[in-house]
Design an enzyme around this catalytic site. Structure first.
Site, PDB file in Angstrom:
ATOM      1  N   GLY A  67      -2.378  10.326   1.131  1.00  0.00           N
ATOM      2  CA  GLY A  67      -2.584  11.197  -0.015  1.00  0.00           C
ATOM      3  C   GLY A  67      -3.689  10.774  -0.947  1.00  0.00           C
ATOM      4  O   GLY A  67      -4.198   9.653  -0.876  1.00  0.00           O
ATOM      5  N   GLU A  68      -4.054  11.701  -1.811  1.00  0.00           N
ATOM      6  CA  GLU A  68      -5.107  11.457  -2.799  1.00  0.00           C
ATOM      7  C   GLU A  68      -4.433  11.346  -4.170  1.00  0.00           C
ATOM      8  O   GLU A  68      -3.987  12.347  -4.740  1.00  0.00           O
ATOM      9  CB  GLU A  68      -6.120  12.627  -2.761  1.00  0.00           C
ATOM     10  CG  GLU A  68      -7.088  12.672  -3.908  1.00  0.00           C
ATOM     11  CD  GLU A  68      -7.805  11.358  -4.206  1.00  0.00           C
ATOM     12  OE1 GLU A  68      -8.334  10.710  -3.284  1.00  0.00           O
ATOM     13  OE2 GLU A  68      -7.835  10.973  -5.386  1.00  0.00           O
TER      14      GLU A  68
ATOM     15  N   CYS B 143       0.880  -1.166   0.000  1.00  0.00           N
ATOM     16  CA  CYS B 143       0.000   0.000   0.000  1.00  0.00           C
ATOM     17  C   CYS B 143       0.927   1.228   0.000  1.00  0.00           C
ATOM     18  O   CYS B 143       1.688   1.420   0.951  1.00  0.00           O
ATOM     19  CB  CYS B 143      -0.843  -0.074   1.265  1.00  0.00           C
ATOM     20  SG  CYS B 143      -1.897   1.335   1.536  1.00  0.00           S
TER      21      CYS B 143
ATOM     22  N   SER C 224      -7.020   4.265  -5.590  1.00  0.00           N
ATOM     23  CA  SER C 224      -8.172   4.594  -4.754  1.00  0.00           C
ATOM     24  C   SER C 224      -8.339   6.112  -4.727  1.00  0.00           C
ATOM     25  O   SER C 224      -7.369   6.847  -4.554  1.00  0.00           O
ATOM     26  CB  SER C 224      -7.920   4.073  -3.331  1.00  0.00           C
ATOM     27  OG  SER C 224      -8.973   4.456  -2.472  1.00  0.00           O
TER      28      SER C 224
ATOM     29  N   CYS D   6      -9.833  10.552   9.021  1.00  0.00           N
ATOM     30  CA  CYS D   6      -8.605   9.947   8.484  1.00  0.00           C
ATOM     31  C   CYS D   6      -7.383  10.653   9.070  1.00  0.00           C
ATOM     32  O   CYS D   6      -7.285  11.879   9.020  1.00  0.00           O
ATOM     33  CB  CYS D   6      -8.634  10.073   6.965  1.00  0.00           C
ATOM     34  SG  CYS D   6      -7.047   9.730   6.165  1.00  0.00           S
TER      35      CYS D   6
ATOM     36  N   CYS E 119     -10.653  14.781   5.075  1.00  0.00           N
ATOM     37  CA  CYS E 119     -11.669  13.868   5.636  1.00  0.00           C
ATOM     38  C   CYS E 119     -11.373  13.748   7.136  1.00  0.00           C
ATOM     39  O   CYS E 119     -10.253  13.378   7.526  1.00  0.00           O
ATOM     40  CB  CYS E 119     -11.601  12.505   4.973  1.00  0.00           C
ATOM     41  SG  CYS E 119     -11.627  12.605   3.164  1.00  0.00           S
TER      42      CYS E 119
ATOM     43  N   SER F 278     -13.715   5.826  -2.588  1.00  0.00           N
ATOM     44  CA  SER F 278     -14.015   5.882  -1.152  1.00  0.00           C
ATOM     45  C   SER F 278     -15.305   6.668  -0.972  1.00  0.00           C
ATOM     46  O   SER F 278     -15.300   7.896  -1.028  1.00  0.00           O
ATOM     47  CB  SER F 278     -12.852   6.550  -0.415  1.00  0.00           C
ATOM     48  OG  SER F 278     -11.692   5.777  -0.584  1.00  0.00           O
ATOM     49  N   LEU F 279     -16.376   5.965  -0.760  1.00  0.00           N
ATOM     50  CA  LEU F 279     -17.699   6.590  -0.783  1.00  0.00           C
ATOM     51  C   LEU F 279     -18.137   7.046   0.624  1.00  0.00           C
ATOM     52  O   LEU F 279     -18.437   8.204   0.840  1.00  0.00           O
ATOM     53  CB  LEU F 279     -18.685   5.570  -1.363  1.00  0.00           C
ATOM     54  CG  LEU F 279     -19.871   6.108  -2.134  1.00  0.00           C
ATOM     55  CD1 LEU F 279     -19.442   7.014  -3.272  1.00  0.00           C
ATOM     56  CD2 LEU F 279     -20.688   4.941  -2.677  1.00  0.00           C
ATOM     57  N   HIS F 280     -18.259   6.118   1.536  1.00  0.00           N
ATOM     58  CA  HIS F 280     -18.594   6.371   2.959  1.00  0.00           C
ATOM     59  C   HIS F 280     -19.993   6.909   3.218  1.00  0.00           C
ATOM     60  O   HIS F 280     -20.492   6.828   4.343  1.00  0.00           O
ATOM     61  CB  HIS F 280     -17.573   7.305   3.637  1.00  0.00           C
ATOM     62  CG  HIS F 280     -16.163   6.926   3.396  1.00  0.00           C
ATOM     63  ND1 HIS F 280     -15.677   5.655   3.636  1.00  0.00           N
ATOM     64  CD2 HIS F 280     -15.114   7.633   2.906  1.00  0.00           C
ATOM     65  CE1 HIS F 280     -14.400   5.611   3.311  1.00  0.00           C
ATOM     66  NE2 HIS F 280     -14.046   6.781   2.863  1.00  0.00           N
TER      67      HIS F 280
HETATM   68  N1  SAH Z   1      -7.115   9.362  -0.640  1.00  0.00           N
HETATM   69  C1  SAH Z   1      -7.509   8.119  -1.234  1.00  0.00           C
HETATM   70  C2  SAH Z   1      -6.488   7.049  -1.013  1.00  0.00           C
HETATM   71  C3  SAH Z   1      -6.284   6.662   0.446  1.00  0.00           C
HETATM   72  S1  SAH Z   1      -7.012   5.136   0.632  1.00  0.00           S
HETATM   73  C4  SAH Z   1      -8.859   7.709  -0.711  1.00  0.00           C
HETATM   74  O1  SAH Z   1      -9.305   8.265   0.276  1.00  0.00           O
HETATM   75  O2  SAH Z   1      -9.459   6.847  -1.343  1.00  0.00           O
HETATM   76  C5  SAH Z   1      -7.314   5.026   2.330  1.00  0.00           C
HETATM   77  C6  SAH Z   1      -8.644   4.357   2.539  1.00  0.00           C
HETATM   78  O3  SAH Z   1      -8.887   4.271   3.958  1.00  0.00           O
HETATM   79  C7  SAH Z   1      -9.774   5.190   1.979  1.00  0.00           C
HETATM   80  O4  SAH Z   1     -10.789   4.353   1.494  1.00  0.00           O
HETATM   81  C8  SAH Z   1     -10.229   5.945   3.207  1.00  0.00           C
HETATM   82  O5  SAH Z   1     -11.514   6.449   3.071  1.00  0.00           O
HETATM   83  C9  SAH Z   1     -10.116   4.904   4.269  1.00  0.00           C
HETATM   84  N2  SAH Z   1     -10.026   5.449   5.613  1.00  0.00           N
HETATM   85  C10 SAH Z   1      -9.616   6.674   5.984  1.00  0.00           C
HETATM   86  N3  SAH Z   1      -9.664   6.817   7.328  1.00  0.00           N
HETATM   87  C11 SAH Z   1     -10.106   5.627   7.804  1.00  0.00           C
HETATM   88  C12 SAH Z   1     -10.317   5.131   9.116  1.00  0.00           C
HETATM   89  N4  SAH Z   1     -10.096   5.874  10.188  1.00  0.00           N
HETATM   90  N5  SAH Z   1     -10.764   3.867   9.235  1.00  0.00           N
HETATM   91  C13 SAH Z   1     -10.969   3.088   8.141  1.00  0.00           C
HETATM   92  N6  SAH Z   1     -10.765   3.501   6.889  1.00  0.00           N
HETATM   93  C14 SAH Z   1     -10.340   4.760   6.719  1.00  0.00           C
HETATM   94 FE1  SF4 Z   2      -7.516  10.457   3.998  1.00  0.00          FE
HETATM   95 FE2  SF4 Z   2      -8.076   9.738   1.463  1.00  0.00          FE
HETATM   96 FE3  SF4 Z   2      -9.530  11.651   2.714  1.00  0.00          FE
HETATM   97 FE4  SF4 Z   2      -7.005  12.127   2.016  1.00  0.00          FE
HETATM   98  S1  SF4 Z   2      -8.724  11.727   0.658  1.00  0.00           S
HETATM   99  S2  SF4 Z   2      -7.975  12.681   3.940  1.00  0.00           S
HETATM  100  S3  SF4 Z   2      -6.050  10.130   2.367  1.00  0.00           S
HETATM  101  S4  SF4 Z   2      -9.371   9.473   3.272  1.00  0.00           S
END
Ligand code: SAH
Ligand code: SF4
Length: 340
Positions: free
Chosen positions: A149-150, A94, A179, A108, A105, A202-204
């Site tokens: 990072g994104e 990863c 992702s 995170c 977010c 990453s929808l949530h």
């Molecule tokens: N920025 C991109 C790539 C990072 S991937 C993205 O957000 O998709 C990291 C993954 O972990 C993403 O799906 C993110 O939403 C998820 N994530 C972030 N914080 C988290 C947490 N505290 N617990 C579980 N998953 C989390």
């Molecule tokens: Fe975390 Fe991905 Fe959101 Fe960035 S975009 S803050 S890495 S969950």
């Protein structure tokens, strides 16, 4: 380092040297001093001139030994992390695409720390080379851009890394996953690329009102815009994509959320696969992850609508290496409370 830079470094040496060094660096993940086929003097000269982009600051291993996390320092100071997960016969790495993240977010740890800078393609690829070497004798089977990072906010360098991982390290596009939190224009650009990498979104949350709170970028690219981009990706690639969903107790794990998620997943030209990740704890967010029973019930609700979902195991939580926990900080700093 590019092929041209290497040729420059080896000016005056026979042409085959460049192939030898290139294979050593990329195929075997060797450091110049370990390239036994080179004359000793050249090994040392090269070692002095080829600077690694990443300096290892710390390496931690989970108690079960299956997860390794590196903390690296970049040449100009920022810290980033990489996580290697071992399975019986293969391994997945990863990688981080940025030092920090600007997307904010709240749940995170990377987002909580803010943005430092984009990584270069070389800094991304070096993470893969280090992990591939550490995984031996297992084969490094998958590379996922799910670290700090994104990736689609750093599109060109991320894509440069994908192309190098594909061309030099021999991983097929099917074994590379990008992702994104929902950078819709980036998803459209991906749709136009030749390599059909896997896409995870990453929808949530599957309604704008809730997603606006959890994922600030949703205010810029709301669900309708994002889903249109996902549909064009599917149409271009013919490949199913996946949705990531961090299950947060009482926030996005209700029957209503499951129903809204199922509707979105089924509206795509190919139904999305859902990865459920019970929220991992981070220092700056008070929410807690949904328990195993609740996650199972959510999964059942999706299944009853015909949507496939997997509950991810939380690998590496003991070393803060699980999804969303990468903060780019030495572990000890998190444990030490500074009195004020
Ligand atoms: N920025 C991109 C790539 C990072 S991937 C993205 O957000 O998709 C990291 C993954 O972990 C993403 O799906 C993110 O939403 C998820 N994530 C972030 N914080 C988290 C947490 N505290 N617990 C579980 N998953 C989390
Ligand atoms: Fe975390 Fe991905 Fe959101 Fe960035 S975009 S803050 S890495 S969950």
């Amino acid at each position: 380092m590019s092929r041209e830079e290497l040729s420059f470094l080896l000016a005056g040496e026979p042409a085959y040297r460049s192939d030898q060094v290139w294979r050593g660096l990329w195929q075997r993940g060797q450091w110049p001093t370990e390239m036994s086929e080179l004359p000793k003097g050249l090994r040392h000269e090269l070692a002095g001139r080829v600077r690694p982009a990443l300096q290892e600051v710390a390496r931690s291993q989970s108690v079960d030994g299956g997860t390794t996390k590196w903390l690296w320092q970049l040449a100009d100071g920022p810290l980033v992390e990489t996580v290697l997960m071992l399975y019986p016969r293969r391994a997945t790495v990863c990688v981080s695409s940025q030092a920090g993240c600007a997307m904010g977010c709240s749940f995170c740890a990377t987002g909580q720390g803010g943005f430092r800078r984009h990584l270069t393609s070389g800094e991304i690829v070096e993470q893969v080379v280090a992990a591939r070497r550490a995984a031996l004798p297992r084969r490094l089977g998958n590379v996922v851009f799910m670290g700090m990072g994104e990736p689609l906010a750093n599109y060109d360098r991320t894509w440069g890394a994908v192309e190098r991982i594909h061309a030099h390290l021999g991983l097929s596009a099917r074994h590379i996953t990008v992702s994104t939190v929902g950078v819709a224009p980036g998803v459209r650009r991906l749709a136009g690329e030749a390599l059909p990498v896997n896409l995870a979104v990453s929808l949530h949350a599957a309604r704008n009102e809730l997603r606006d709170q959890l994922v600030p970028l949703n205010r810029r690219y709301p669900l309708g815009v994002l889903m249109d981009a996902c549909a064009s990706y599917l149409q271009a690639k013919g490949r199913r994509l996946s949705f990531e969903w961090a299950l947060i107790a009482g926030v996005n794990d209700t029957a209503r959320d499951a129903s809204e998620l199922a509707t979105l997943a089924l509206a795509l030209p190919l139904p999305a696969h859902v990865n459920l990740i019970p929220l991992n704890p981070t220092p700056g967010y008070p929410g807690v992850g949904t328990g195993a029973a609740g996650a199972g019930a959510f999964q059942e609700l999706l299944a009853s609508r015909g949507v496939n979902a997997t509950v991810r195991d939380n690998r590496g939580t003991d070393i803060a290496a699980a999804c969303g926990q990468l903060a780019g900080k030495p572990l000890t700093l998190e444990a030490v409370q500074v009195p004020n």
